[in-house]
Motif scaffolding. Structure first.
Motif, PDB file in Angstrom:
ATOM      1  N   ILE A  74      29.457  45.155 -29.237  1.00 21.86           N
ATOM      2  CA  ILE A  74      30.978  45.269 -29.547  1.00 21.86           C
ATOM      3  C   ILE A  74      31.510  44.082 -29.025  1.00 21.86           C
ATOM      4  O   ILE A  74      32.123  43.095 -29.837  1.00 21.86           O
ATOM      5  CB  ILE A  74      31.489  46.495 -29.282  1.00 21.86           C
ATOM      6  CG1 ILE A  74      31.204  47.745 -30.237  1.00 21.86           C
ATOM      7  CG2 ILE A  74      33.199  46.426 -29.540  1.00 21.86           C
ATOM      8  CD1 ILE A  74      31.626  48.886 -29.743  1.00 21.86           C
ATOM      9  N   HIS A  83      33.268  46.875 -36.020  1.00 21.48           N
ATOM     10  CA  HIS A  83      33.743  48.228 -35.588  1.00 21.48           C
ATOM     11  C   HIS A  83      35.154  48.574 -35.932  1.00 21.48           C
ATOM     12  O   HIS A  83      35.992  47.465 -36.169  1.00 21.48           O
ATOM     13  CB  HIS A  83      33.496  48.491 -34.026  1.00 21.48           C
ATOM     14  CG  HIS A  83      34.327  47.572 -33.154  1.00 21.48           C
ATOM     15  ND1 HIS A  83      34.025  46.303 -32.949  1.00 21.48           N
ATOM     16  CD2 HIS A  83      35.396  47.885 -32.446  1.00 21.48           C
ATOM     17  CE1 HIS A  83      34.920  45.695 -32.147  1.00 21.48           C
ATOM     18  NE2 HIS A  83      35.766  46.551 -31.772  1.00 21.48           N
ATOM     19  N   ILE A 141      24.129  53.774 -25.767  1.00 17.72           N
ATOM     20  CA  ILE A 141      25.785  53.757 -25.958  1.00 17.72           C
ATOM     21  C   ILE A 141      26.396  52.171 -25.241  1.00 17.72           C
ATOM     22  O   ILE A 141      26.712  51.705 -25.662  1.00 17.72           O
ATOM     23  CB  ILE A 141      26.489  54.719 -25.657  1.00 17.72           C
ATOM     24  CG1 ILE A 141      26.052  55.925 -26.634  1.00 17.72           C
ATOM     25  CG2 ILE A 141      28.243  54.680 -25.411  1.00 17.72           C
ATOM     26  CD1 ILE A 141      26.598  57.298 -25.987  1.00 17.72           C
ATOM     27  N   ILE A 177      25.513  49.294 -27.124  1.00 14.93           N
ATOM     28  CA  ILE A 177      26.260  49.285 -28.302  1.00 14.93           C
ATOM     29  C   ILE A 177      27.526  48.502 -27.885  1.00 14.93           C
ATOM     30  O   ILE A 177      28.230  47.947 -28.363  1.00 14.93           O
ATOM     31  CB  ILE A 177      26.550  50.390 -28.914  1.00 14.93           C
ATOM     32  CG1 ILE A 177      25.238  50.894 -29.557  1.00 14.93           C
ATOM     33  CG2 ILE A 177      27.836  50.527 -29.899  1.00 14.93           C
ATOM     34  CD1 ILE A 177      25.188  52.207 -30.447  1.00 14.93           C
ATOM     35  N   ASP A 178      28.146  49.074 -26.682  1.00 16.61           N
ATOM     36  CA  ASP A 178      29.373  48.365 -26.042  1.00 16.61           C
ATOM     37  C   ASP A 178      29.241  46.813 -25.822  1.00 16.61           C
ATOM     38  O   ASP A 178      30.027  46.055 -26.050  1.00 16.61           O
ATOM     39  CB  ASP A 178      29.598  49.187 -24.616  1.00 16.61           C
ATOM     40  CG  ASP A 178      30.146  50.493 -24.867  1.00 16.61           C
ATOM     41  OD1 ASP A 178      30.592  50.791 -25.739  1.00 16.61           O
ATOM     42  OD2 ASP A 178      29.829  51.349 -23.714  1.00 16.61           O
ATOM     43  N   ASP A 236      30.395  57.773 -35.206  1.00 11.45           N
ATOM     44  CA  ASP A 236      30.933  57.285 -34.133  1.00 11.45           C
ATOM     45  C   ASP A 236      29.843  56.499 -33.074  1.00 11.45           C
ATOM     46  O   ASP A 236      28.814  56.380 -33.838  1.00 11.45           O
ATOM     47  CB  ASP A 236      31.433  58.408 -33.284  1.00 11.45           C
ATOM     48  CG  ASP A 236      30.527  59.656 -33.160  1.00 11.45           C
ATOM     49  OD1 ASP A 236      28.974  59.508 -33.785  1.00 11.45           O
ATOM     50  OD2 ASP A 236      30.660  60.574 -32.157  1.00 11.45           O
ATOM     51  N   LYS A 237      30.154  56.201 -32.041  1.00  4.78           N
ATOM     52  CA  LYS A 237      29.379  55.476 -31.273  1.00  4.78           C
ATOM     53  C   LYS A 237      27.950  56.261 -30.792  1.00  4.78           C
ATOM     54  O   LYS A 237      27.057  55.347 -30.977  1.00  4.78           O
ATOM     55  CB  LYS A 237      29.876  55.284 -30.065  1.00  4.78           C
ATOM     56  CG  LYS A 237      29.628  53.853 -29.390  1.00  4.78           C
ATOM     57  CD  LYS A 237      30.228  53.649 -27.897  1.00  4.78           C
ATOM     58  CE  LYS A 237      31.723  53.187 -28.078  1.00  4.78           C
ATOM     59  NZ  LYS A 237      32.214  52.839 -26.789  1.00  4.78           N
TER      60      LYS A 237
END
Length: 87
Positions: A57, A63, A50, A53-54, A38-39
Motif C-alpha cells: 500500500i 486501495h 497482512i 500488503i501494508d 478487505d485486507k
C-alpha cells in the motif's frame, strides 16, 4: 410546453419513492462495497501476509479508505501486480 420542459428533474423509480435519501445513499454504498474485499481476504487470496500488503500500500497498491476501513478491488490489485512485475 413538452413534458420534459415541465419536469426537468431526473425521474425516480416508484419503489425508490418510499425510501428516504439517506436510505438510497446507504444502498449505493452497500452495492459499491459488495465488489470490494478487505485486507485479510486479499492476503488469503494472493497468499501474502497482512504486513506485506501494508508495505505494498505504501508503494502504491490501489486501495480505498472508507473511514478506518481499507478495501480493495481484486481486479485492480491483479492489474497492479501485472504492471509492476510482482512475482
Amino acid at each position: 410546453m413538452s413534458k420534459k420542459d415541465f419536469f426537468p428533474f431526473k425521474s425516480i423509480p416508484l419503489g425508490e419513492l418510499t425510501k428516504s435519501s439517506s436510505e438510497r445513499v446507504q444502498v449505493k454504498k452497500e452495492k459499491n462495497l459488495e465488489n470490494m474485499i478487505d485486507k485479510k481476504t486479499l492476503a488469503l487470496k494472493i497468499s501474502l501476509s497482512i504486513s506485506m500488503i501494508d508495505k505494498l500500500i505504501a508503494k502504491g497498491l490501489p486501495h480505498y479508505k472508507i473511514g478506518r476501513m481499507v478495501r480493495f478491488k481484486y481486479g485492480e490489485v491483479m492489474e497492479y501486480f501485472e504492471r509492476n512485475k510482482f512475482p
